[in-house]
Scaffold this active site. Structure first.
Site, PDB file in Angstrom:
ATOM      1  N   VAL A 133       0.825  -1.205   0.000  1.00 41.86           N
ATOM      2  CA  VAL A 133       0.000   0.000   0.000  1.00 41.86           C
ATOM      3  C   VAL A 133       0.859   1.254   0.000  1.00 41.86           C
ATOM      4  O   VAL A 133       0.576   2.225  -0.701  1.00 41.86           O
ATOM      5  CB  VAL A 133      -0.962  -0.013   1.212  1.00 41.86           C
ATOM      6  CG1 VAL A 133      -1.644   1.337   1.388  1.00 41.86           C
ATOM      7  CG2 VAL A 133      -2.006  -1.114   1.047  1.00 41.86           C
ATOM      8  N   GLU A 134       1.949   1.228   0.779  1.00 47.42           N
ATOM      9  CA  GLU A 134       2.781   2.415   0.912  1.00 47.42           C
ATOM     10  C   GLU A 134       3.590   2.723  -0.352  1.00 47.42           C
ATOM     11  O   GLU A 134       3.626   3.862  -0.806  1.00 47.42           O
ATOM     12  CB  GLU A 134       3.746   2.246   2.096  1.00 47.42           C
ATOM     13  CG  GLU A 134       3.077   2.272   3.459  1.00 47.42           C
ATOM     14  CD  GLU A 134       2.577   3.660   3.839  1.00 47.42           C
ATOM     15  OE1 GLU A 134       3.016   4.639   3.215  1.00 47.42           O
ATOM     16  OE2 GLU A 134       1.753   3.742   4.770  1.00 47.42           O
ATOM     17  N   THR A 135       4.263   1.721  -0.892  1.00 45.65           N
ATOM     18  CA  THR A 135       5.229   1.997  -1.975  1.00 45.65           C
ATOM     19  C   THR A 135       5.201   0.967  -3.090  1.00 45.65           C
ATOM     20  O   THR A 135       6.120   0.931  -3.912  1.00 45.65           O
ATOM     21  CB  THR A 135       6.666   2.048  -1.413  1.00 45.65           C
ATOM     22  OG1 THR A 135       7.018   0.755  -0.872  1.00 45.65           O
ATOM     23  CG2 THR A 135       6.817   3.111  -0.345  1.00 45.65           C
TER      24      THR A 135
END
Length: 349
Positions: A133-135
């Site tokens: 989700v983040e990167t």
């Protein structure tokens, strides 16, 4: 031999860009804080001054922070009719490409994920989902200089300047401690860094040197994996990860819910018994005194309900948005299902 923090002064002073922040009214407070609270020497402060001279004011980053696509989320006081649509958000993160890449990432770094699970109790699929989700598993870690992002946000953000100013001080401390040139580090428009997207304060506090190479490097898979698991168990003792426990349980409702019934909050501040009394029925049997929160999602013209368990709110400590925590949860579930399919297919060959 690694460069000392003071040794980067010449490189910063050599920059030709127009200075935007060296004379900002908040600079004396920044320098005093770094000297008094972080033990910066005169040479260390010279590096900070040179960095501020080099820093660029990028107002578009404030616009990104104020209007970022992660913002839509259910809020506790919203009526069901006005809830943002979960189906408009979910595909950003829970999609076939992110699932396939996540399965490949889990395979490629299986030993590090297994070690993190053994030490912290966080399943590999959850750690991978946070990174997904983040990167997108380290594929998109940010293109902005953290120096520019945090000076712009810390000095000029209309609402969150105190938060970003604090992160700016932590950033300079992080650069000093790691003997890094502040102008070299890249991250998000908000100043988050690495595969795990830690803000500077959390980088200094919770990042781990998981591969033992002498550096806490969140642009490396082992350090990012260990640090995410560490974060989820350490950031907030009241919402820390519980080994072996699930995140959510689907639920149905037996009739209209009371308008005063809390939903989409940030903690497991209700119980199964209290929700059952209000007409919420979990899909699996749970002890009556189990702490839970009620999540309500709009999916087109229908509503979907979940009982969120304490581990769901451990994910909240990473990003306090219902949609974010649900995206991590559902991506983790999809990764687990894809892994199970792979294992079944391999066994059948």
């Amino acid at each position: 031999m690694p460069k000392t923090f003071a040794a980067v002064t010449l490189a910063l002073l050599a920059a030709t860009a127009q200075a935007d922040y060296q004379h900002h009214p908040k600079v004396p407070l920044l320098l005093d804080t770094l000297r008094d609270d972080y033990g910066f020497s005169p040479a260390d402060l010279d590096v900070v001054k040179a960095a501020l001279k080099d820093a660029k004011k990028l107002p578009n980053l404030i616009d990104k922070e104020l209007n970022n696509k992660e913002s839509p989320q259910p809020k506790p006081d919203e009526q069901a009719e006005t809830l943002p649509d979960w189906d408009a958000y979910r595909p950003i993160h829970v999609n076939p490409k992110n699932i396939a890449n996540g399965v490949a990432y889990l395979k490629a770094h299986a030993a590090w994920f297994a070690r993190a699970e053994a030490e912290f109790g966080v399943p590999p699929t959850v750690v991978a989902a946070v990174m997904g989700v983040e990167t997108k598993y380290g594929a998109y870690t940010g293109k902005y200089r953290v120096l520019d992002a945090l000076t712009t946000q810390g000095f000029d953000h209309p609402r969150r300047s105190p938060f970003f100013f604090s992160e700016l001080t932590e950033f300079f401390a992080l650069a000093r401690d790691a003997a890094r040139n502040p102008a070299d580090l890249l991250g998000s428009y908000a100043g988050a860094m690495g595969f795990a997207q830690f803000m500077p304060s959390n980088y200094r506090w919770l990042a781990l040197d998981y591969d033992g190479d002498g550096r806490r490097d969140l642009w490396s898979a082992p350090d990012a994996i260990g640090s995410i698991a560490h974060y989820l168990t350490r950031y907030d003792p009241k919402r820390s990860w519980q080994r072996g426990e699930p995140l959510i349980v689907p639920a149905t409702v037996s009739g209209p819910l009371p308008a005063t019934l809390p939903r989409n909050g940030k903690r497991a501040d209700q119980t199964v018994a209290s929700l059952v009394k209000a007409g919420v029925v979990p899909a699996v049997a749970l002890p009556a005194n189990t702490p839970v929160g009620l999540v309500e999602l709009r999916r087109g013209s229908s509503r979907e309900y979940w009982l969120a368990l304490p581990n769901f709110y451990a994910v909240f400590t990473y990003n306090p948005r219902t949609f974010y925590a649900m995206a991590v949860t559902q991506l983790a579930n999809e990764l687990a299902a894809a892994q199970a399919t792979d294992s079944t297919t391999s066994a059948a060959r």
